[in-house]
Design an enzyme around this catalytic site. Structure first.
Site, mmCIF file in Angstrom:
data_model
loop_
_atom_site.group_PDB
_atom_site.id
_atom_site.type_symbol
_atom_site.label_atom_id
_atom_site.label_comp_id
_atom_site.label_asym_id
_atom_site.label_seq_id
_atom_site.Cartn_x
_atom_site.Cartn_y
_atom_site.Cartn_z
ATOM 1 C CB ALA A 237 4.737 2.535 1.335
ATOM 2 C CE LYS A 238 4.475 -1.241 8.504
ATOM 3 N NZ LYS A 238 5.294 -0.345 9.334
ATOM 4 N N GLY A 239 3.516 -2.897 3.569
ATOM 5 C CA GLY A 239 3.125 -4.070 2.789
ATOM 6 C C GLY A 239 3.497 -5.333 3.509
ATOM 7 C CB ILE B 75 -0.914 0.029 1.255
ATOM 8 C CG1 ILE B 75 -1.742 -1.256 1.346
ATOM 9 C CG2 ILE B 75 -1.814 1.256 1.231
ATOM 10 C CD1 ILE B 75 -2.638 -1.505 0.168
#
Ligand code: NAD
Length: 454
Positions: free
Chosen positions: A139-141, A94
């Site tokens: 962001a992150k994922g 994301i």
């Protein structure tokens, strides 16, 4: 709850107001720490965004842009297990915002990780980068699976296929992953190597900065491994200094004894703070005399968890939250402190090493009880700050000393802490909303200057 002897004016200006959330219709369902599947973490983050936006009169269009991630990537990819079977995995990335610089944020490998969590965590990264004055976005994922149930070879293949699937959707000038729950420097080395050998084949060395949190020998920086814990400790020290709270001899409880929790406990032990209860995904331990945090950290590195550590008495999760102490550092997952846990806690300070560990109802109870909360957006920002130092070193082909990294980090954390307090005193809000407010002011300025394309 412990009483603090010293009361200051600043202390009195901290109101016990509950965080405002969205209108009733849009509110997250009443969330307790025991109903993780119903918890709407992203809604909670949006609620704080609303509150801070109203305080600084954020233009509606900026508010609307920041309300949603810019990109949501979902990839499905097969991986061969050690027994020859193939398993299909689902990975997420994301990308919340990149107006201040490349998207930046961790990769999480955990069996409960959901799209909603990644959206919330990505937004938190945007606020964190902005608060810390970094040239990064958020962001992150990660992948929804339990890494404890897979071999190292399998985790390497899962990581490599995931990074391969993301392809040019990440990159040293575009989106830069880092470690989070369930990932570490080994995972970052596999991620970097995969990216270099696929997307960056012609210019490998310029790709070094595609991830941060790498091993030092593979382009990482000194001080990144302990950076988040170090930042937590700087915040606790700042808080203690402001209130004349002598840390020596104080008691600490920590939930989550991985990178953040264990480094925080070790560094606090150097200041005379004693770890009396600890928990992780396998259970909870109590030791009234205090654990040796170094030894416990070494044990967890060797064995993967606190399970079986001999110098502690097993206690239940409920008992853990009621242990008499001074400081609680949640350093595991979000939504761990609901109203019940908040009511049980016998501490003076909660310093959020984890992202989103207190849910809004839990936070309200803590505030009503006069327990201070130092919020995640500031408290765990040491990780992304030292990640930035790593990225700069990669770009310049430099290697800074540990002392240099430590000095810069301390300055950055103390500066951000000061800006949070100034905002909080000016607007009479919680520290959490103050962090959002400082972050949003910087974002607003940039949106006003650049305007919206075209
Ligand atoms: P980690 O994987 O190193 O450690 C996580 C710890 O949480 C482990 O001890 C694990 O056993 C424990 N845990 C997992 N599920 C649990 C449960 N249900 N109950 C109790 N304990 C549980 O992860 P980490 O990097 O230390 O991250 C911890 C938190 O800090 C996360 O919220 C993460 O987003 C946040 N954070 C990490 C960094 C970083 O640099 N690693 C930076 C900023 C924020």
């Amino acid at each position: 709850m412990k009483n603090l002897d010293v009361e200051t004016n600043e202390r009195k200006t901290i109101p016990g107001v509950p965080p405002s959330v969205r209108p009733e219709s849009a509110r997250p369902p009443s969330s307790t720490a025991s109903s993780p599947s119903e918890y709407r973490f992203f809604r909670v983050v949006q609620g704080y965004l609303d509150e801070a936006a109203a305080l600084i009169d954020l233009p509606a269009h900026v508010r609307t842009i920041l309300d949603q991630p810019k990109n949501e990537l979902v990839v499905h990819f097969p991986v061969r297990r050690d027994d020859g079977r193939f398993e299909l995995f689902t990975g997420y990335r994301i990308q919340h915002n990149n107006i201040l610089g490349p998207f930046k944020g961790g990769l999480r490998f955990h069996q409960t990780a959901r799209l909603d969590d990644f959206k919330a965590l990505a937004a938190l990264m945007t606020w964190k980068s902005s608060l810390m004055n970094l040239p990064f976005g958020g962001a992150k994922g990660g992948i929804r699976f339990d890494p404890h149930a897979y071999s190292q070879d399998e985790i390497a293949r899962i990581t490599r296929r995931f990074i391969h699937s993301l392809g040019s959707n990440i990159g040293p000038d575009y989106d830069i992953p880092a470690p989070d729950v369930g990932t570490d420097e080994r995972v970052m080395a596999w991620a970097m190597d995969t990216y270099m050998n696929t997307v960056g084949t012609v210019n490998k060395q310029a790709m070094l900065g595609v991830v941060t949190g790498k091993p030092v020998a593979s382009g990482g920086t000194h001080g990144r491994n302990k950076a988040t814990g170090q930042g937590v400790v700087h915040c606790i020290v700042d808080w203690a200094e402001r209130f004349g709270f002598d840390l020596k001899g104080k008691k600490l409880i920590v939930q989550g004894f991985g990178n953040v929790g264990s480094n925080t406990a070790v560094l606090l032990s150097h200041l005379g703070v004693s770890l009396v209860a600890v928990g992780d995904h396998t259970g909870y331990l109590h030791n009234a005399e205090g654990f040796n945090a170094h030894r416990l950290q070494a044990y967890v590195r060797q064995n993967g968890s606190i399970a079986g550590y001999p110098n502690g008495e097993p206690i239940s999760r409920e008992e853990f939250f009621g242990v008499n102490a001074d400081i609680f550092v949640p350093a595991a997952l979000e939504n761990q402190v609901g109203p019940e846990e908040a009511q049980a806690l016998q501490v003076r300070l909660v310093a959020e090493g984890a992202n989103g560990p207190c849910n809004p109802e839990g936070e309200r109870v803590l505030m009503d009880r006069g327990i201070e909360i130092l919020p995640d957006v500031l408290v765990n920002a040491g990780g992304v700050t030292v990640s930035y130092y790593e990225w700069v070193q990669n770009r310049r082909s430099e290697q800074w000393t540990l002392a240099e990294v430590d000095t810069r980090l301390e300055g950055a954390m103390r500066d951000a802490y000061r800006r949070m307090v100034e905002f909080q005193m000016q607007h009479h809000c919680s520290y959490r909303v103050a962090c959002y407010g400082v972050a949003l002011e910087r974002l607003r300025t940039v949106y006003e200057q650049r305007q919206i394309f075209p």
